[in-house]
Design an enzyme around this catalytic site. Sequence first.
Site, PDB file in Angstrom:
ATOM      1  N   ASP A  36      41.107   2.613   4.027  1.00 31.17           N
ATOM      2  CA  ASP A  36      40.055   2.915   5.002  1.00 31.17           C
ATOM      3  C   ASP A  36      39.974   1.888   6.137  1.00 31.17           C
ATOM      4  O   ASP A  36      40.459   2.107   7.229  1.00 31.17           O
ATOM      5  CB  ASP A  36      38.706   2.983   4.290  1.00 31.17           C
ATOM      6  CG  ASP A  36      38.533   4.296   3.540  1.00 31.17           C
ATOM      7  OD1 ASP A  36      39.291   5.238   3.810  1.00 31.17           O
ATOM      8  OD2 ASP A  36      37.634   4.380   2.697  1.00 31.17           O
ATOM      9  N   GLU A  41      40.119   6.750   0.463  1.00 29.34           N
ATOM     10  CA  GLU A  41      40.685   5.431   0.187  1.00 29.34           C
ATOM     11  C   GLU A  41      41.733   5.398  -0.942  1.00 29.34           C
ATOM     12  O   GLU A  41      42.881   5.007  -0.747  1.00 29.34           O
ATOM     13  CB  GLU A  41      39.520   4.485  -0.166  1.00 29.34           C
ATOM     14  CG  GLU A  41      39.902   3.119  -0.664  1.00 29.34           C
ATOM     15  CD  GLU A  41      40.557   2.282   0.408  1.00 29.34           C
ATOM     16  OE1 GLU A  41      39.925   2.078   1.445  1.00 29.34           O
ATOM     17  OE2 GLU A  41      41.690   1.804   0.220  1.00 29.34           O
ATOM     18  N   GLY A  43      55.390 -14.136  -2.475  1.00 29.42           N
ATOM     19  CA  GLY A  43      56.315 -14.844  -1.602  1.00 29.42           C
ATOM     20  C   GLY A  43      57.331 -15.607  -2.420  1.00 29.42           C
ATOM     21  O   GLY A  43      57.634 -15.244  -3.569  1.00 29.42           O
ATOM     22  N   GLY A  44      57.800 -16.690  -1.881  1.00 26.99           N
ATOM     23  CA  GLY A  44      58.827 -17.460  -2.575  1.00 26.99           C
ATOM     24  C   GLY A  44      58.244 -18.497  -3.534  1.00 26.99           C
ATOM     25  O   GLY A  44      58.993 -19.219  -4.202  1.00 26.99           O
ATOM     26  N   GLN A 103      34.528   5.777   6.408  1.00 28.99           N
ATOM     27  CA  GLN A 103      34.835   4.361   6.641  1.00 28.99           C
ATOM     28  C   GLN A 103      35.957   4.057   7.639  1.00 28.99           C
ATOM     29  O   GLN A 103      35.829   3.166   8.476  1.00 28.99           O
ATOM     30  CB  GLN A 103      35.159   3.668   5.299  1.00 28.99           C
ATOM     31  CG  GLN A 103      35.364   2.193   5.447  1.00 28.99           C
ATOM     32  CD  GLN A 103      35.572   1.405   4.169  1.00 28.99           C
ATOM     33  OE1 GLN A 103      36.001   0.280   4.210  1.00 28.99           O
ATOM     34  NE2 GLN A 103      35.255   1.958   3.017  1.00 28.99           N
TER      35      GLN A 103
HETATM   36  N1  COA Z   1      28.704  19.334  14.943  1.00 29.46           N
HETATM   37  C1  COA Z   1      29.204  20.398  14.286  1.00 29.46           C
HETATM   38  N2  COA Z   1      30.169  20.300  13.365  1.00 29.46           N
HETATM   39  C2  COA Z   1      30.631  19.078  13.108  1.00 29.46           C
HETATM   40  C3  COA Z   1      30.167  17.923  13.743  1.00 29.46           C
HETATM   41  C4  COA Z   1      29.144  18.091  14.707  1.00 29.46           C
HETATM   42  N3  COA Z   1      28.622  17.053  15.354  1.00 29.46           N
HETATM   43  N4  COA Z   1      30.821  16.856  13.270  1.00 29.46           N
HETATM   44  C5  COA Z   1      31.679  17.324  12.365  1.00 29.46           C
HETATM   45  N5  COA Z   1      31.569  18.661  12.261  1.00 29.46           N
HETATM   46  C6  COA Z   1      32.335  19.550  11.390  1.00 29.46           C
HETATM   47  C7  COA Z   1      33.806  19.575  11.741  1.00 29.46           C
HETATM   48  O1  COA Z   1      34.061  20.396  12.829  1.00 29.46           O
HETATM   49  C8  COA Z   1      34.384  20.083  10.436  1.00 29.46           C
HETATM   50  O2  COA Z   1      34.173  21.469  10.337  1.00 29.46           O
HETATM   51  P1  COA Z   1      35.305  22.541   9.853  1.00 29.46           P
HETATM   52  O3  COA Z   1      35.919  21.985   8.611  1.00 29.46           O
HETATM   53  O4  COA Z   1      34.516  23.803   9.626  1.00 29.46           O
HETATM   54  O5  COA Z   1      36.312  22.685  10.907  1.00 29.46           O
HETATM   55  C9  COA Z   1      33.488  19.393   9.430  1.00 29.46           C
HETATM   56  O6  COA Z   1      32.286  19.047  10.081  1.00 29.46           O
HETATM   57  C10 COA Z   1      34.080  18.059   8.957  1.00 29.46           C
HETATM   58  O7  COA Z   1      35.122  18.340   8.201  1.00 29.46           O
HETATM   59  P2  COA Z   1      35.948  17.205   7.434  1.00 29.46           P
HETATM   60  O8  COA Z   1      36.248  16.073   8.301  1.00 29.46           O
HETATM   61  O9  COA Z   1      37.138  17.898   6.874  1.00 29.46           O
HETATM   62  O10 COA Z   1      34.903  16.728   6.326  1.00 29.46           O
HETATM   63  P3  COA Z   1      35.042  16.639   4.731  1.00 29.46           P
HETATM   64  O11 COA Z   1      33.776  16.038   4.273  1.00 29.46           O
HETATM   65  O12 COA Z   1      35.410  17.934   4.109  1.00 29.46           O
HETATM   66  O13 COA Z   1      36.254  15.642   4.492  1.00 29.46           O
HETATM   67  C11 COA Z   1      37.433  13.566   4.719  1.00 29.46           C
HETATM   68  C12 COA Z   1      36.077  14.264   4.606  1.00 29.46           C
HETATM   69  C13 COA Z   1      37.169  12.114   4.979  1.00 29.46           C
HETATM   70  C14 COA Z   1      38.197  13.771   3.398  1.00 29.46           C
HETATM   71  C15 COA Z   1      38.237  14.195   5.897  1.00 29.46           C
HETATM   72  O14 COA Z   1      37.458  14.075   7.054  1.00 29.46           O
HETATM   73  C16 COA Z   1      39.584  13.515   6.140  1.00 29.46           C
HETATM   74  O15 COA Z   1      40.549  13.743   5.395  1.00 29.46           O
HETATM   75  N6  COA Z   1      39.676  12.735   7.219  1.00 29.46           N
HETATM   76  C17 COA Z   1      40.920  12.118   7.638  1.00 29.46           C
HETATM   77  C18 COA Z   1      41.270  10.911   6.802  1.00 29.46           C
HETATM   78  C19 COA Z   1      40.105   9.966   6.689  1.00 29.46           C
HETATM   79  O16 COA Z   1      39.665   9.418   7.670  1.00 29.46           O
HETATM   80  N7  COA Z   1      39.642   9.785   5.459  1.00 29.46           N
HETATM   81  C20 COA Z   1      38.440   9.028   5.182  1.00 29.46           C
HETATM   82  C21 COA Z   1      38.629   7.648   5.232  1.00 29.46           C
HETATM   83  S1  COA Z   1      37.123   6.803   4.971  1.00 29.46           S
END
Ligand code: COA
Length: 416
Positions: free
Chosen positions: A169, A140, A248-249, A17
């Site tokens: 988010d 979130e 607020g106030g 998000q």
């Molecule tokens: N081709 C190949 N690999 C891809 C890709 C593509 N097009 N797009 C993504 N990937 C891979 C990335 O390289 C990564 O691989 P790695 O971990 O082996 O290096 C993986 O997909 C994505 O990892 P990640 O973003 O850590 O996914 P997750 O599902 O484990 O975690 C979150 C999800 C949201 C918790 C994490 O992305 C995060 O903390 N993001 C930052 C804060 C954030 O935005 N939170 C979400 C708010 S909605």
Amino acid sequence: MTKPLEGIKIIDFTHVQAGPACTQLLAWFGADVIKVERPGSGDVTRNQLRDIPDADALYFTMLNSNKKSLTLDTKKPEGKEVLEKLIRESDVLVENFGPGALDRMGFSWERLNELNPKMIVASVKGFSDGHHYDDLKVYENVAQCAGGAASTTGFWDGPPTISAAALGDSNTGMHLAIGILTALLGRDKTGKGQKVAVSMQDSVLNLCRVKLRDQQRLERVGYLEEYPQYPHGEFGDVVPRGGNAGGGGQPGWVLKCKGWETDSNAYIYFTIQGHAWEPICKALGKTEWIDDPAYKTAEARQPHIFEIFKTIEAWLADKTKFEAVDILRKFDIPCAPVLTMKELANDPSLRASGTIVEVPHKTRGSYLTVGSPIKFSDMKPEVTASPLLGEHTDEVLAGLGYSKQEIFNLREVRAV
Ligand code: COA
């Protein structure tokens, strides 16, 4: 109509998000947003909480309108090559992967800056760089806890509470959009791109600014007069949860209206503005309160503010939330009905303003979404459907100069 961000090309390496909310906003305003997704699966939200089998979930469609979808495996050498080409001709790259994921893919800030020194690289992470939690993955509710929202939301006799509003988010995405637009303006002056980073913790805390205000007031004077705990309850050494008190106030509270016994949303929010005391008394038919020293000033009212709210509730007992607001608005009293999602979805004013829009979609039929909350005099942002997974892969690759044969040869890294 020319849109202000037309000609700005954005690589949208975002998911879930926070990042998608940012790039969607920029797409509404005219940017060419190319969402790069992993072949086979794409953004995880395409599959999350589906209401129609085999059709993209609303979670995805409501955060990815007006974008193109390019499927590309950016971990494979051929995929990296395509991404590098795209980077060379883009203005912005936005990402919100977990910490270190982009570096592991081979696209550190230094490498990106080397490939295209004019490109802005915008990132969302849970915590800011160098923070002792900067290795954490964050969603979130984690951000709401880390940013001070949860400890200050809810009732004093209940646990820390999460807000339904996406403070961690979408709010972070909006902060990032401001950062990107600022960096684009900066680039006009310097010719250089830069890194823009926003953390979810910081973005939540930014919206909890008044709670940091309260912490300092509490430490100085030992109480917070606008909280329900004042003057009869106890204060500790941290900002307490204040229920539905106004921050607020001016005191305010959620008050019961006709039908509250069976309708859990038959309430209004009522605010007692200091200078509006006289109109409030007139609206309630309590003109004797106008000059009564026990009621006349905000200070005098505070010790028995809940008794005043009870009196207002007695007045509200035979009025629906809408009838009550229709009376109170004539007296210039800041108030609103507590509206449900159903009421908002069907609100004719929100439909007319483009805040609630119905969008036709290729596989799911039409769906409702929230359109641009920002209105312009010279532009009406139009919301178009979110892309199917890989819908624009061939188009984007052709735009990068790949021939039909070359696109075919890339099937291993681009296949849906
Ligand atoms: N081709 C190949 N690999 C891809 C890709 C593509 N097009 N797009 C993504 N990937 C891979 C990335 O390289 C990564 O691989 P790695 O971990 O082996 O290096 C993986 O997909 C994505 O990892 P990640 O973003 O850590 O996914 P997750 O599902 O484990 O975690 C979150 C999800 C949201 C918790 C994490 O992305 C995060 O903390 N993001 C930052 C804060 C954030 O935005 N939170 C979400 C708010 S909605």
